[in-house]
Write an enzyme that holds these catalytic residues in place. Structure first.
Site, PDB file in Angstrom:
ATOM      1  N   ASP A   4     -32.491   0.573  25.871  1.00 34.11           N
ATOM      2  CA  ASP A   4     -31.386   1.507  25.898  1.00 34.11           C
ATOM      3  C   ASP A   4     -30.067   0.685  25.890  1.00 34.11           C
ATOM      4  OD1 ASP A   4     -29.821   3.746  26.507  1.00 34.11           O
ATOM      5  OD2 ASP A   4     -30.652   3.751  28.676  1.00 34.11           O
ATOM      6  N   GLY A   5     -29.074   1.351  24.901  1.00 39.57           N
ATOM      7  CA  GLY A   5     -27.840   0.728  24.704  1.00 39.57           C
ATOM      8  C   GLY A   5     -27.488   0.368  23.273  1.00 39.57           C
ATOM      9  N   GLY A   6     -26.667   1.175  22.541  1.00 40.38           N
ATOM     10  CA  GLY A   6     -26.491   0.258  21.105  1.00 40.38           C
ATOM     11  C   GLY A   6     -27.336   0.249  20.062  1.00 40.38           C
ATOM     12  N   GLY A  17     -23.226   2.728  32.171  1.00 39.75           N
ATOM     13  CA  GLY A  17     -22.263   3.370  32.339  1.00 39.75           C
ATOM     14  C   GLY A  17     -21.338   4.209  31.327  1.00 39.75           C
ATOM     15  N   PHE A  18     -21.557   3.939  29.983  1.00 36.55           N
ATOM     16  CA  PHE A  18     -21.104   4.759  28.839  1.00 36.55           C
ATOM     17  C   PHE A  18     -22.139   4.581  27.709  1.00 36.55           C
ATOM     18  CE2 PHE A  18     -17.855   3.182  31.771  1.00 36.55           C
ATOM     19  CZ  PHE A  18     -16.973   4.592  32.097  1.00 36.55           C
ATOM     20  N   GLY A  19     -21.973   5.580  26.895  1.00 42.12           N
ATOM     21  CA  GLY A  19     -22.755   5.466  25.563  1.00 42.12           C
ATOM     22  C   GLY A  19     -21.732   4.966  24.534  1.00 42.12           C
ATOM     23  N   GLY A  20     -22.180   4.749  23.546  1.00 44.13           N
ATOM     24  CA  GLY A  20     -21.385   4.118  22.178  1.00 44.13           C
ATOM     25  C   GLY A  20     -20.715   2.840  22.573  1.00 44.13           C
ATOM     26  N   GLY A  36     -28.646   7.279  21.602  1.00 43.36           N
ATOM     27  CA  GLY A  36     -27.512   8.321  21.717  1.00 43.36           C
ATOM     28  C   GLY A  36     -26.534   8.552  20.733  1.00 43.36           C
ATOM     29  N   SER A  37     -25.488   7.717  20.673  1.00 35.32           N
ATOM     30  CA  SER A  37     -24.551   7.810  19.523  1.00 35.32           C
ATOM     31  C   SER A  37     -25.433   8.011  18.179  1.00 35.32           C
ATOM     32  CB  SER A  37     -23.735   6.902  19.786  1.00 35.32           C
ATOM     33  OG  SER A  37     -23.299   6.483  20.790  1.00 35.32           O
ATOM     34  N   HIS A  88     -34.072  11.453  26.713  1.00 38.22           N
ATOM     35  CA  HIS A  88     -33.504  10.509  27.686  1.00 38.22           C
ATOM     36  C   HIS A  88     -32.307  10.931  28.433  1.00 38.22           C
ATOM     37  CE1 HIS A  88     -32.745   6.724  29.128  1.00 38.22           C
ATOM     38  NE2 HIS A  88     -31.745   6.776  29.112  1.00 38.22           N
ATOM     39  N   MET A 110     -31.889  -3.110  29.453  1.00 39.04           N
ATOM     40  CA  MET A 110     -30.571  -2.640  29.001  1.00 39.04           C
ATOM     41  C   MET A 110     -29.837  -3.472  27.976  1.00 39.04           C
ATOM     42  SD  MET A 110     -30.053   0.523  30.481  1.00 39.04           S
ATOM     43  CE  MET A 110     -28.397   0.701  29.981  1.00 39.04           C
ATOM     44  N   HIS A 124     -32.922   8.714  33.450  1.00 35.09           N
ATOM     45  CA  HIS A 124     -32.395   6.956  33.883  1.00 35.09           C
ATOM     46  C   HIS A 124     -31.618   7.170  35.073  1.00 35.09           C
ATOM     47  CE1 HIS A 124     -30.190   3.539  32.218  1.00 35.09           C
ATOM     48  NE2 HIS A 124     -30.642   3.318  33.379  1.00 35.09           N
ATOM     49  N   MET A 150     -25.573   9.339  36.465  1.00 36.88           N
ATOM     50  CA  MET A 150     -24.555   8.423  36.993  1.00 36.88           C
ATOM     51  C   MET A 150     -23.809   9.045  37.863  1.00 36.88           C
ATOM     52  SD  MET A 150     -23.415   6.907  33.432  1.00 36.88           S
ATOM     53  CE  MET A 150     -24.112   6.698  31.963  1.00 36.88           C
ATOM     54  N   MET A 188     -28.893   5.950  37.438  1.00 34.61           N
ATOM     55  CA  MET A 188     -27.884   4.913  37.513  1.00 34.61           C
ATOM     56  C   MET A 188     -26.998   5.370  38.787  1.00 34.61           C
ATOM     57  SD  MET A 188     -27.038   4.319  33.542  1.00 34.61           S
ATOM     58  CE  MET A 188     -27.825   5.825  33.146  1.00 34.61           C
ATOM     59  N   SER A 222     -31.025  10.027  23.830  1.00 35.99           N
ATOM     60  CA  SER A 222     -29.978  10.383  24.816  1.00 35.99           C
ATOM     61  C   SER A 222     -28.864  11.399  24.578  1.00 35.99           C
ATOM     62  CB  SER A 222     -29.338   8.799  25.358  1.00 35.99           C
ATOM     63  OG  SER A 222     -28.283   9.141  26.278  1.00 35.99           O
ATOM     64  N   ASP A 231     -29.391  10.468  31.306  1.00 30.31           N
ATOM     65  CA  ASP A 231     -28.641   9.670  32.134  1.00 30.31           C
ATOM     66  C   ASP A 231     -27.946  10.042  33.069  1.00 30.31           C
ATOM     67  OD1 ASP A 231     -29.077   6.887  30.320  1.00 30.31           O
ATOM     68  OD2 ASP A 231     -28.202   8.164  28.885  1.00 30.31           O
TER      69      ASP A 231
END
Ligand code: DX5
Ligand code: ZN
Length: 217
Positions: A174-176, A141-144, A196-197, A32, A136, A65, A36, A67, A7, A34
């Site tokens: 997706d996410g973390g 809404g946010f990475g990290g 992502g991160s 990926h 998800m 993706h 938003m 959102m 991401s 994102d």
């Protein structure tokens, strides 16, 4: 066949072409993106013009993706920009059937996703028609943010539903996601990993290639 979809939300937005190149050299085949809108989620990121520029800069499969509220209003823009796969939120629209039909008519792949609080059953009407289901593991809404392991129950459900129904959709998470929980995702039936991160904080080429090793195990 497992896929890594880094991401770019966690990359340096002044150097997106390099961000794509680094993960491609690390072995990733998808990217990926994102999108938003500050309404469906409380953050604003990028839109079709950025995707159009990236399309010219990379051969990676562009995994978009959305959102955004009522994504049917902007589908043509994202398709013309060069998105390969467009994933929308079940909570964002009442035009799910139309969205799937239009993306397929353009010869592209479509995914469906849901927020952590939405039960997986909300996806049932769409599963026979989609190319991907995205689970998800953070609030969009946010990475990290921190990974929500209990959401993997949805991936397990999607994997067994796919098996029982003879469906062909990919299962993306997706996410973390990081090197500590990626095997847990794969074990739950996931075959597309968004990161992502854990890719872009640090050496993206090296991080992507480490993910690729685990994805190939
Ligand atoms: C969150 C986005 C994610 C995010 C993932 O709303 O959908 O794709 O970029 O970033 P990490 O891997 O840092 O959680
Ligand atoms: Zn995402």
């Amino acid at each position: 066949m497992n896929i890594l979809s880094p991401s770019i939300l966690a990359a340096d937005f002044a150097h997106l072409a390099e961000a794509a190149d680094m993960v491609a050299h690390g072995g990733a085949r998808w990217l990926h993106l994102d999108v938003m809108d500050g309404s469906f989620v409380p953050n604003i990121t990028l839109g079709a013009p950025v995707i159009k520029s990236l399309r010219r800069a990379t051969d990676l499969t562009l995994d978009v993706h959305l959102m955004i509220d009522r994504p049917e209003r902007y589908l043509d823009d994202f398709m013309a920009a060069g998105a390969d796969i467009i994933t929308f939120h079940v909570e964002s629209t009442s035009a799910g059937d139309e969205i799937i039909r239009r993306i397929h008519a353009a010869g592209k792949r479509v995914g469906i996703t849901l927020k952590p609080a939405t039960p997986v059953e909300a996806l049932l009407p769409y599963l026979p028609m989609v190319d991907m289901a995205l689970v998800m593991t953070v609030e969009p809404g946010f990475g990290g943010q921190s990974f929500m392991p209990e959401q993997l129950e949805k991936a397990r459900f999607l994997a067994s539903y796919k098996e029982r129904g003879g469906h062909a959709y990919d299962i993306e998470v997706d996410g973390g996601v990081n090197m500590r929980n990626v095997r847990q995702c794969l074990a739950a039936g996931v075959n597309v990993i968004v990161a992502g991160s854990s890719v872009y904080k640090g050496d993206a080429l090296k991080n992507a290639s480490e993910f690729m090793k685990v994805l190939g195990e």
